[in-house]
Design a protein around this motif. Structure first.
Motif, mmCIF file in Angstrom:
data_model
loop_
_atom_site.group_PDB
_atom_site.id
_atom_site.type_symbol
_atom_site.label_atom_id
_atom_site.label_comp_id
_atom_site.label_asym_id
_atom_site.label_seq_id
_atom_site.Cartn_x
_atom_site.Cartn_y
_atom_site.Cartn_z
ATOM 1 N N UNK A 1 -6.257 11.465 11.678
ATOM 2 C CA UNK A 1 -6.961 10.010 10.974
ATOM 3 C C UNK A 1 -6.609 9.981 9.478
ATOM 4 N N UNK A 2 -6.191 11.373 8.333
ATOM 5 C CA UNK A 2 -6.271 11.317 7.428
ATOM 6 C C UNK A 2 -4.650 10.419 7.134
ATOM 7 N N UNK A 3 -4.351 11.102 8.331
ATOM 8 C CA UNK A 3 -2.717 10.807 8.114
ATOM 9 C C UNK A 3 -2.752 9.368 8.012
ATOM 10 N N UNK A 4 -3.035 8.835 9.131
ATOM 11 C CA UNK A 4 -3.006 7.373 9.291
ATOM 12 C C UNK A 4 -3.932 6.442 7.786
ATOM 13 N N UNK A 5 -4.846 6.734 7.586
ATOM 14 C CA UNK A 5 -5.918 6.135 6.150
ATOM 15 C C UNK A 5 -4.452 6.202 5.559
ATOM 16 N N UNK A 6 -4.393 7.387 4.839
ATOM 17 C CA UNK A 6 -3.177 7.379 3.754
ATOM 18 C C UNK A 6 -1.724 6.598 3.562
ATOM 19 N N UNK A 7 -1.365 7.085 4.902
ATOM 20 C CA UNK A 7 0.504 5.926 5.229
ATOM 21 C C UNK A 7 -0.522 4.369 5.297
ATOM 22 N N UNK A 8 -1.593 4.179 5.564
ATOM 23 C CA UNK A 8 -2.272 2.428 5.792
ATOM 24 C C UNK A 8 -2.393 1.953 4.501
ATOM 25 N N UNK A 9 -2.649 2.599 3.940
ATOM 26 C CA UNK A 9 -3.407 2.528 1.645
ATOM 27 C C UNK A 9 -2.051 2.186 1.344
ATOM 28 N N UNK A 10 -1.075 3.357 1.458
ATOM 29 C CA UNK A 10 0.177 3.556 0.439
ATOM 30 C C UNK A 10 0.759 2.531 0.918
ATOM 31 N N UNK A 11 1.065 1.540 2.480
ATOM 32 C CA UNK A 11 1.591 0.474 2.643
ATOM 33 C C UNK A 11 0.806 -0.389 1.726
ATOM 34 N N UNK A 12 -0.107 -0.617 1.776
ATOM 35 C CA UNK A 12 -0.846 -1.605 1.109
ATOM 36 C C UNK A 12 -0.426 -1.850 -0.142
ATOM 37 N N UNK A 13 -0.082 -0.741 -1.137
ATOM 38 C CA UNK A 13 -0.196 -1.062 -2.096
ATOM 39 C C UNK A 13 1.825 -0.744 -2.613
ATOM 40 N N UNK A 14 2.722 -1.143 -1.690
ATOM 41 C CA UNK A 14 3.452 -0.401 -1.021
ATOM 42 C C UNK A 14 4.921 0.104 -1.874
ATOM 43 N N UNK A 15 4.135 1.238 -1.806
ATOM 44 C CA UNK A 15 3.881 2.395 -2.574
ATOM 45 C C UNK A 15 4.531 3.678 -2.126
#
Ligand code: FES
Length: 119
Positions: free
Chosen positions: A41-55
């Motif tokens: 679940x943390x993997x999904x959160x990390x990936x989603x947040x990084x995508x939000x930052x386009x990072x």
């Protein structure tokens, strides 16, 4: 350099011959004990947040990789960041978002989440 498109009958693709752009390599443990503590679940959160930052997988950004056991299982889910060599214990979605915002985007180590080894 010659691009590898076929290796002994294994499927391939030209993109798989390139190292993704990144400034930091983040290794999230998805070994058995960290997974029991919610690492997927943390993997999904990390990936989603990084995508939000386009990072993610861009110059200056992050390459996010899942690993097997990194060993300090009792302190997990374990996440390591290189080149800083920071070892984090990330226990919640809020921790994951904080880690992305403060360290991976902001550039500051999140002292409160660092794993403290006891002698
Ligand atoms: S299972 Fe994650 S550190 Fe061991």
């Amino acid at each position: 350099m010659t691009e590898i498109t076929h290796i002994d009958g294994v499927d391939s693709h030209p993109d798989w011959s390139r190292i993704p752009e990144h400034a930091r390599h983040v290794l999230l443990c998805t070994g058995p004990r960290c997974t029991q503590r919610g690492a997927l679940q943390l993997w999904k959160t990390l990936r989603r947040r990084l995508l939000e930052h386009q990072h993610i997988e861009v110059p200056g950004g992050v390459l996010l990789t899942r690993t097997h056991c990194q060993f300090p299982c009792n302190l997990g889910p374990v996440l390591t960041v290189y080149p800083e060599r920071c070892w984090y214990g990330v226990r919640s979605k809020a921790d994951a978002v904080r880690l992305v915002d403060v360290h991976l985007v902001g550039g500051d180590v999140v002292e409160a989440l660092l794993i403290r080894e006891h002698p």
